[in-house]
Design a protein around this motif. Sequence first.
Motif, PDB file in Angstrom:
ATOM      1  N   ASP A 158      21.044 -75.183 -42.029  1.00  0.00           N
ATOM      2  CA  ASP A 158      21.884 -74.996 -43.214  1.00  0.00           C
ATOM      3  C   ASP A 158      21.117 -75.470 -44.451  1.00  0.00           C
TER       4      ASP A 158
ATOM      5  N   ASN B 137      25.903 -75.789 -48.046  1.00  0.00           N
ATOM      6  CA  ASN B 137      26.982 -75.736 -47.059  1.00  0.00           C
ATOM      7  C   ASN B 137      26.466 -76.366 -45.768  1.00  0.00           C
ATOM      8  N   SER B 138      27.381 -76.674 -44.882  1.00  0.00           N
ATOM      9  CA  SER B 138      27.002 -77.310 -43.631  1.00  0.00           C
ATOM     10  C   SER B 138      28.050 -77.005 -42.585  1.00  0.00           C
TER      11      SER B 138
ATOM     12  N   ALA C 231      24.783 -80.960 -46.080  1.00  0.00           N
ATOM     13  CA  ALA C 231      25.007 -79.772 -46.907  1.00  0.00           C
ATOM     14  C   ALA C 231      23.757 -79.401 -47.691  1.00  0.00           C
TER      15      ALA C 231
END
Length: 151
Positions: A42, A46-47, A133
């Motif tokens: 990622d 985002n994660s 993230a």
Amino acid sequence: MKQRFKISLGLLMLSLLVAKPAIANVSLVTNPASIATSLDLDGRGNSSTHIVKVADIYLSTDNPQGFTVTISSSSLYKSGGTSIPFQITTVADGAGTPSAGSFTTPSGQNYTFSTSVAGTADRGVYIRYLPAALQDPGSYSASITITASEN
């Protein structure tokens, strides 16, 4: 005697260290999974949690008390970067991908699987990890040690 298997994982280098049992009645064979060559980290704002099959293991024993396999876990590591802890579990061959709830052993502790009778076990080895993230880009490495012994 330890036998070392290296898997090139694109952004990750994962080493499987297999300790050959001293007792001839236990057999352990590992086969790295090809999908493990491209772990998603990622890191673009985002994660998400990832569950990835990293190897197949094949175990057998003629010991009537069975065997125990122990698999280590740790973190995906990058020098100067943020480590990503991962957990380990195994499932029976053909059982499909395990759920997140199947990963009960914390990262950094040994996962164990045991049988109590002579026979064989074909297992898929999975890792569960959650990158940040904004995960640092680059090459990561990790090591998994697999040992088997008679009960």
